[in-house]
Design a protein around this motif. Structure first.
Motif, PDB file in Angstrom:
ATOM      1  N   MET A   1       0.839  -1.207   0.000  1.00 39.40           N
ATOM      2  CA  MET A   1       0.000   0.000   0.000  1.00 39.40           C
ATOM      3  C   MET A   1       0.874   1.257   0.000  1.00 39.40           C
ATOM      4  SD  MET A   1      -3.139   0.837  -0.150  1.00 39.40           S
ATOM      5  CE  MET A   1      -4.219   2.238   0.084  1.00 39.40           C
ATOM      6  N   LEU A   2       2.017   1.163   0.735  1.00 39.41           N
ATOM      7  CA  LEU A   2       2.929   2.305   0.784  1.00 39.41           C
ATOM      8  C   LEU A   2       3.504   2.609  -0.592  1.00 39.41           C
ATOM      9  CD1 LEU A   2       4.436   4.363   2.564  1.00 39.41           C
ATOM     10  CD2 LEU A   2       6.254   2.645   2.848  1.00 39.41           C
ATOM     11  N   GLU A   3       3.813   1.555  -1.353  1.00 41.85           N
ATOM     12  CA  GLU A   3       4.373   1.745  -2.692  1.00 41.85           C
ATOM     13  C   GLU A   3       3.346   2.381  -3.630  1.00 41.85           C
ATOM     14  OE1 GLU A   3       5.834  -1.982  -3.982  1.00 41.85           O
ATOM     15  OE2 GLU A   3       7.661  -1.884  -2.753  1.00 41.85           O
ATOM     16  N   LEU A   4       2.077   2.006  -3.467  1.00 38.48           N
ATOM     17  CA  LEU A   4       1.019   2.606  -4.289  1.00 38.48           C
ATOM     18  C   LEU A   4       0.913   4.100  -4.027  1.00 38.48           C
ATOM     19  CD1 LEU A   4      -1.297   2.215  -6.279  1.00 38.48           C
ATOM     20  CD2 LEU A   4      -2.804   1.722  -4.342  1.00 38.48           C
ATOM     21  N   TRP A   5       0.948   4.464  -2.735  1.00 34.62           N
ATOM     22  CA  TRP A   5       0.922   5.884  -2.415  1.00 34.62           C
ATOM     23  C   TRP A   5       2.186   6.577  -2.932  1.00 34.62           C
ATOM     24  CZ3 TRP A   5      -2.915   8.829  -1.142  1.00 34.62           C
ATOM     25  CH2 TRP A   5      -4.043   8.280  -0.522  1.00 34.62           C
ATOM     26  N   GLY A   6       3.305   5.873  -2.878  1.00 36.99           N
ATOM     27  CA  GLY A   6       4.547   6.449  -3.382  1.00 36.99           C
ATOM     28  C   GLY A   6       4.473   6.762  -4.870  1.00 36.99           C
ATOM     29  N   ALA A   7       3.940   5.830  -5.646  1.00 38.63           N
ATOM     30  CA  ALA A   7       3.793   6.058  -7.092  1.00 38.63           C
ATOM     31  C   ALA A   7       2.876   7.242  -7.360  1.00 38.63           C
ATOM     32  CB  ALA A   7       3.247   4.788  -7.753  1.00 38.63           C
ATOM     33  N   LEU A   8       1.778   7.307  -6.581  1.00 35.12           N
ATOM     34  CA  LEU A   8       0.840   8.411  -6.765  1.00 35.12           C
ATOM     35  C   LEU A   8       1.498   9.756  -6.455  1.00 35.12           C
ATOM     36  CD1 LEU A   8      -2.084   9.202  -7.390  1.00 35.12           C
ATOM     37  CD2 LEU A   8      -2.594   8.944  -4.955  1.00 35.12           C
ATOM     38  N   VAL A   9       2.264   9.803  -5.398  1.00 33.15           N
ATOM     39  CA  VAL A   9       2.951  11.041  -5.027  1.00 33.15           C
ATOM     40  C   VAL A   9       3.958  11.447  -6.098  1.00 33.15           C
ATOM     41  CG1 VAL A   9       4.580  12.047  -3.377  1.00 33.15           C
ATOM     42  CG2 VAL A   9       2.608  10.740  -2.549  1.00 33.15           C
ATOM     43  N   ILE A  10       4.708  10.478  -6.610  1.00 34.60           N
ATOM     44  CA  ILE A  10       5.716  10.777  -7.637  1.00 34.60           C
ATOM     45  C   ILE A  10       5.057  11.345  -8.892  1.00 34.60           C
ATOM     46  CG2 ILE A  10       7.289   9.663  -9.273  1.00 34.60           C
ATOM     47  CD1 ILE A  10       8.215   7.888  -6.948  1.00 34.60           C
ATOM     48  N   PHE A  11       3.982  10.715  -9.324  1.00 33.46           N
ATOM     49  CA  PHE A  11       3.353  11.131 -10.588  1.00 33.46           C
ATOM     50  C   PHE A  11       2.584  12.439 -10.458  1.00 33.46           C
ATOM     51  CE2 PHE A  11       3.443   6.437 -11.703  1.00 33.46           C
ATOM     52  CZ  PHE A  11       4.527   6.589 -12.571  1.00 33.46           C
ATOM     53  N   VAL A  12       2.289  12.849  -9.233  1.00 26.67           N
ATOM     54  CA  VAL A  12       1.566  14.110  -9.032  1.00 26.67           C
ATOM     55  C   VAL A  12       2.511  15.221  -8.602  1.00 26.67           C
ATOM     56  CG1 VAL A  12      -0.199  15.293  -7.688  1.00 26.67           C
ATOM     57  CG2 VAL A  12      -0.623  12.969  -8.521  1.00 26.67           C
ATOM     58  N   VAL A  13       3.325  14.943  -7.583  1.00 31.92           N
ATOM     59  CA  VAL A  13       4.152  15.989  -6.986  1.00 31.92           C
ATOM     60  C   VAL A  13       5.339  16.362  -7.876  1.00 31.92           C
ATOM     61  CG1 VAL A  13       5.642  16.564  -5.020  1.00 31.92           C
ATOM     62  CG2 VAL A  13       3.461  15.370  -4.650  1.00 31.92           C
ATOM     63  N   CYS A  14       6.002  15.369  -8.468  1.00 28.23           N
ATOM     64  CA  CYS A  14       7.220  15.651  -9.241  1.00 28.23           C
ATOM     65  C   CYS A  14       6.965  16.544 -10.460  1.00 28.23           C
ATOM     66  CB  CYS A  14       7.906  14.345  -9.641  1.00 28.23           C
ATOM     67  SG  CYS A  14       8.697  13.522  -8.245  1.00 28.23           S
ATOM     68  N   PRO A  15       5.921  16.299 -11.279  1.00 26.27           N
ATOM     69  CA  PRO A  15       5.662  17.233 -12.383  1.00 26.27           C
ATOM     70  C   PRO A  15       5.373  18.650 -11.889  1.00 26.27           C
ATOM     71  CG  PRO A  15       4.495  15.180 -12.749  1.00 26.27           C
ATOM     72  CD  PRO A  15       5.038  15.113 -11.351  1.00 26.27           C
ATOM     73  N   LEU A  16       4.616  18.759 -10.776  1.00 25.50           N
ATOM     74  CA  LEU A  16       4.327  20.092 -10.242  1.00 25.50           C
ATOM     75  C   LEU A  16       5.601  20.761  -9.737  1.00 25.50           C
ATOM     76  CD1 LEU A  16       1.041  19.339  -8.258  1.00 25.50           C
ATOM     77  CD2 LEU A  16       1.267  20.468 -10.478  1.00 25.50           C
ATOM     78  N   LEU A  17       6.483  19.967  -9.112  1.00 23.62           N
ATOM     79  CA  LEU A  17       7.762  20.498  -8.644  1.00 23.62           C
ATOM     80  C   LEU A  17       8.602  20.987  -9.826  1.00 23.62           C
ATOM     81  CD1 LEU A  17       9.756  20.900  -6.255  1.00 23.62           C
ATOM     82  CD2 LEU A  17      10.572  18.557  -6.696  1.00 23.62           C
ATOM     83  N   GLY A  18       8.634  20.197 -10.899  1.00 29.33           N
ATOM     84  CA  GLY A  18       9.392  20.604 -12.085  1.00 29.33           C
ATOM     85  C   GLY A  18       8.836  21.849 -12.729  1.00 29.33           C
ATOM     86  N   GLY A  19       7.531  22.019 -12.648  1.00 32.72           N
ATOM     87  CA  GLY A  19       6.902  23.168 -13.290  1.00 32.72           C
ATOM     88  C   GLY A  19       7.008  24.462 -12.516  1.00 32.72           C
TER      89      GLY A  19
END
Length: 976
Positions: A1-19
């Motif tokens: 379950m932790l890995e699922l949340w991790g993937a979700l955070v990466i795919f949401v937070v990282c693009p916003l951080l880059g932008g």
């Protein structure tokens, strides 16, 4: 379950951080400059150093480095140390950096990867730094790292396939982004902030010397240099040459070239916006010849660059609206940096011309479709283009068949005729290379080689309007009412298809410009369609391939990939086409046609008739979509599955089905009356019971197929229901000749499959479209009858010289001024159409928006070795006598020795095709009405034979090869 949340955070937070536009905020706060509005428009580390200075640049590096580190640490929080998810986080970061932050993300990746795998990062840094110092090429260093990066990862982590794939994707993504955005390091180093200039000079590396052997970008070095480079790389004879890009200093190139008396150079302009399809800028910029020293070369370069600001050049660009973005500042003063960067310089070995000149692949004055205009003189080409000398003038006509070419020359002078013919032939080759766009070519002959010095489009001959395809869709002269209805229908469907593929890139395109009328005939905008197809990732000749079976070149891979989402949407529409049609037929077409067939038109007033017209037009919008998409789909599938014409059953096409039913009826009638008088046939059939059944069958046939006409797409042409005489004539001719299609051949062609289903759908959509057009015509006939009674119109047929909007206005708004002008308006248009009808032959191509009234054409003597060629449409060999028909008429003496030569074919030509020995048509392709009927009857046929009704004459004996598309004209027999 932790890995699922991790993937979700990466795919949401990282693009916003880059932008996050941190660099933009820093530069704006410290240097008061908005990066998005200056330079390349990038918001990156290089731009921060260039426009903001060292402090701003350092802070930009730190901010982007921090983003990369945070992304990796974020992934590490969920997935542990060194997992592939750290690289995936960098991928998501880079995507956001590019799409929202307008940067490449190189710094993010470099620092993030250093945290992810310090050993690999150190090794990559060491190798790339040494390579850059040795090679001094930022391009090799930049792309070399992208290759080295996944390679090192693969070596160090050979057992971790996921990490290797993530590295490959990350490197590929960066490489793709580098192709999409300009490089700030290409900006002029001397214009950077003083404290950053040294660093920029270092990072730029040694200046690369651009030659005409390189693939040049017209947006950087100007269209003149890019096009002549393209010619050289395509194998055409072009003198050696080099290009000084706008931002480059000339010293390196001057040292490399070493001009001398034995090797003089020519220095020419290559400005942005010069030699384009919009503006030629001919003679606006300086050219310097006979440059023999380094000092002279430097002076020539400066002279050419300075000519960009000559008063006449500035005025020309202003008139042509060709100012570069940012050329004029708010204060009205031109920006010096933009002035300089708008001019590249082309330097070539100067040809010592024995004979030189210019050639126009089409005549820009008379717009003669077949003439190559050549001006030539002894010496250099500069004498011709300068206008100070009067050159010799020639006109050449290039005629090509499948295997042969010949050049007919008009004009005499001191220039060898063989050289002029060679120039004409080469001009046509170059025009063909540029997809038929007329070219202005500067050439020079040095006694051994015919050199190409310059190539540019003839802007006054654009756009190019073509009768190909249009001649088959809407043949013959077109009445104003027909055009005012058909144009928005056809253009609307094509616009919808283009918009589906192009998406937002379709904004601003006026798809109504895809078609127009010249000489009362329909023409398609070949220039616009070619540009649209290229933007769609398809070759310019795609429409001709899909509709007429022409050969199609390979589409550019990059463009196709960029349009892949739109093309997939189009394929999805194609895949569901049959299902969508069935649904629309059940819900709209069938109920609509049933409702239309029940009303009595004579009982309706003008307002009610207009309401009925609007109802039919709404149905036609949908029907037009299917009538265009179904043939395109059938042609595309036939090409993909390589299905032969002989394997396809066209019996679903209304004209084919009608012909078969009438053939069967004629065969039955001949059993009753083996011998008959054609003048009294129908009266003789009425005297017997079997004969009466034949007449009942004929009446049923007329009721069922009465919506057909001689020209199915022209509502001004009477239907079979209104004028059944043509069908009676066909019936009589079928009884006389007893011609029937081969039942065995038909049986062989009846097969299913993806192609056949689309061919069947094409037939069904054609029937619906034709039935709706017939209903529309009958509405206008009823309205015309009302207006004739009220004196608004003078004679039958007048209403078809009005436009649909004029009819709407007259009925809805009771515009008495417009109504009072109806008679004079109709008379003017009728007179113009009568004049246009006399035009023969009809030009297949029209150059520009205002073709001259008088157009010249090549003569029959230009046929090389008595041969013509076209599109092979029905197999077989046949020899016979020519019968030219420029319009539909009864010709009782047609037999199997007759070769019909016609401008186009439609359902109305069936009566003649069924009895002829062969067919030659000026328009059409393998899918045209004539081609289909010819194949049904085993008649050799050749379509798209340019000017056939003019070049061939009654009584000429010809031999046609329907398999190769070749027509041989006998020289032994004169025309009757």
């Amino acid at each position: 379950m932790l890995e699922l949340w991790g993937a979700l955070v990466i795919f949401v937070v990282c693009p916003l951080l880059g932008g996050l536009p941190v660099i933009s905020w820093i530069t704006n706060a410290l240097a008061k400059r908005r990066l998005a509005e200056i330079g390349t428009g990038n918001i990156g580390v290089s731009a921060a150093f260039y426009h903001g200075g060292t402090l701003v640049g350092i802070l930009a590096v730190l901010s982007e480095a921090l983003k990369g580190v945070v992304a990796v640490l974020l992934a590490r929080t969920f997935f542990g140390n060194g997992s592939s998810w750290e690289l995936i986080a960098l991928i998501a970061l880079v995507i956001g950096r590019f799409w929202m932050g307008k940067g490449a993300g190189t710094t993010n990746v470099a620092w993030g990867f250093a945290v992810h795998d310090p050993m690999a990062a150190a090794f990559i840094f060491l190798v790339s730094s040494i390579s850059f110092l040795l090679l001094r090429s930022k391009e090799l260093a930049k792309y070399g790292v992208l290759i080295l990066f996944p390679l090192i990862v693969a070596i160090l982590h050979f057992d971790d396939l996921t990490q290797i794939l993530a590295a490959v994707v990350l490197a590929g993504l960066l490489g793709w982004i580098y192709q999409q955005i300009p490089d700030d390091l290409n900006l002029k180093a001397s214009e950077a902030k003083p404290e950053s200039q040294a660093m920029f000079q270092l990072l730029r590396g040694d200046q690369k010397i651009l030659s005409l052997d390189d693939e040049l970008d017209g947006a950087i070095v100007g269209n003149k240099a890019a096009r002549i480079s393209e010619m050289k790389r395509a194998g055409y004879p072009v003198p050696k040459g080099w290009v000084l890009a706008p931002m480059d200093q000339p010293e390196t190139l001057i040292d490399f070239l070493q001009p001398s008396d034995l090797s003089p150079l020519a220095v020419r302009s290559s400005a942005l916006g010069e030699d384009t399809e919009v503006a030629s800028a001919a003679g606006q910029y300086q050219t310097v010849l006979n440059v023999t020293t380094k000092e002279g070369l430097l002076k020539a370069i400066n002279t050419v660059r300075a000519s960009y600001e000559d008063e006449s050049a500035v005025q020309y660009r202003r008139d042509r609206n060709r100012h570069s973005d940012g050329e004029t500042s708010v204060s009205g003063e031109a920006d010096d940096n933009v002035k300089e960067t708008a001019m590249a310089v082309l330097i070539q070995q100067q040809i010592q011309g024995v004979f030189s000149g210019v050639a126009f692949s089409r005549d820009p004055i008379t717009q003669e479709s077949d003439a190559v205009v050549i001006e030539a003189t002894a010496g250099s080409a500069a004498q011709v283009v300068s206008g100070r000398y009067t050159p010799e003038q020639y006109r050449a006509f290039v005629v090509k068949t499948e295997n042969l070419s010949s050049v007919h020359l008009e004009g005499e002078g001191q220039i060898p005729a063989v050289l002029i013919k060679q120039v004409a032939y080469l001009s046509r080759q170059i025009e063909q290379y540029y997809h038929g766009i007329p070219q202005d070519i500067e050439w020079s002959y040095d006694g051994q080689t015919l050199w190409i010095l310059q190539v540019r489009p003839i802007t006054t001959l654009l756009p190019i309007w073509t009768r190909k395809i249009a001649a088959e869709v809407i043949p013959g002269v077109i009445h104003p009412l027909t055009w005012s209805i058909n144009r928005p229908l056809v253009c609307g469907v094509w616009g919808g298809i283009f918009a589906l593929v192009l998406g937002e890139r379709a904004l601003g395109l006026d798809f109504n410009e895809t078609a127009t009328l010249h000489f009362s005939r329909a023409y398609f905008n070949a220039s616009l369609l070619g540009q649209i197809f290229l933007r769609m990732g398809l070759p310019p000749e795609s429409l001709e391939f899909l509709t007429r079976g022409a050969k199609m070149s390979k589409p550019p891979l990059n463009s196709t990939l960029s349009n892949l989402p739109g093309l997939l949407r189009l394929f999805a529409r194609e895949f569901s086409l049959e299902r969508d049609f069935k649904q629309d037929y059940r819900k709209r077409f069938h109920p609509g046609l049933s409702e239309l067939s029940q009303a009595k038109l004579l009982d309706l007033n003008p307002e009610q008739l207009l309401e009925r017209v609007e109802f039919i037009l709404e149905l036609l919008k949908s029907a037009a979509y299917y009538s265009i998409m179904a043939p395109l789909s059938a042609a595309a599938r036939q090409g993909i599955f390589k299905t032969k014409d002989s394997q396809i059953d066209n019996s679903a096409a209304p004209e084919v089905a009608a012909l078969r039913e009438l053939t069967e009826l004629a065969s039955a009638a001949k059993q009753i009356l083996p011998e008959f008088d054609s003048e009294t046939l129908f009266e003789d059939l009425a005297v017997s019971t079997p004969g009466q059944k034949i007449l009942e069958g004929f009446e049923t046939f007329i009721n069922h197929y009465g919506y057909l006409s001689d020209v199915g797409t022209d509502i001004a042409v009477p239907t079979w229901k209104e004028q059944p005489e043509a069908v009676k004539l066909l019936f009589i001719q079928l009884m006389q000749g007893n011609q029937t299609p081969s039942n065995l051949a038909i049986k062989k062609r009846k097969r299913g499959g993806a192609v056949q289903r689309r061919v069947n759908l094409k037939g069904r959509t054609s029937e619906i479209y034709s039935r709706l057009l017939a209903q529309l015509r009958w509405c206008f006939i009823a309205l015309e009858r009302n207006w004739l009674q009220n004196g608004l119109l003078q004679k039958p047929g007048d209403i078809f010289f009005l436009e649909i909007d004029e009819i709407r206005t007259a009925i809805k708004d009771s515009d008495y001024q417009l109504i009072s002008n109806f008679r004079s308006l109709v008379e003017i248009r009728r007179s113009q159409m009568a004049e246009d009808s006399q035009l023969n032959p009809v030009p297949q191509l029209v150059y520009g928006n205002a073709p001259p009234v008088s157009i010249f054409f090549s003569t029959p003597s230009l046929i090389p070795d008595g041969m013509l060629s076209g599109i092979p449409a029905s197999h077989g060999l046949v020899e016979g006598k020519v019968k030219v028909l420029r319009n539909l008429q009864a010709v009782p003496d047609i037999d199997k020795q007759t070769i019909l030569v016609v401008p186009y074919t439609d359902s109305g030509w069936v009566a003649l095709l069924a009895r002829a020995g062969g067919l030659i048509a000026e328009a059409g392709g393998r899918l045209s009405h004539g081609a289909i009927i010819a194949r049904e009857y085993g008649i050799p046929a050749i379509m798209d034979v340019h000017n056939a009704t003019w070049l061939l004459q009654d009584g000429q004996r010809v031999r046609i090869d329907g398999s190769r598309g070749i027509i041989e004209i006998s020289n032994d027999l004169r025309p009757d």
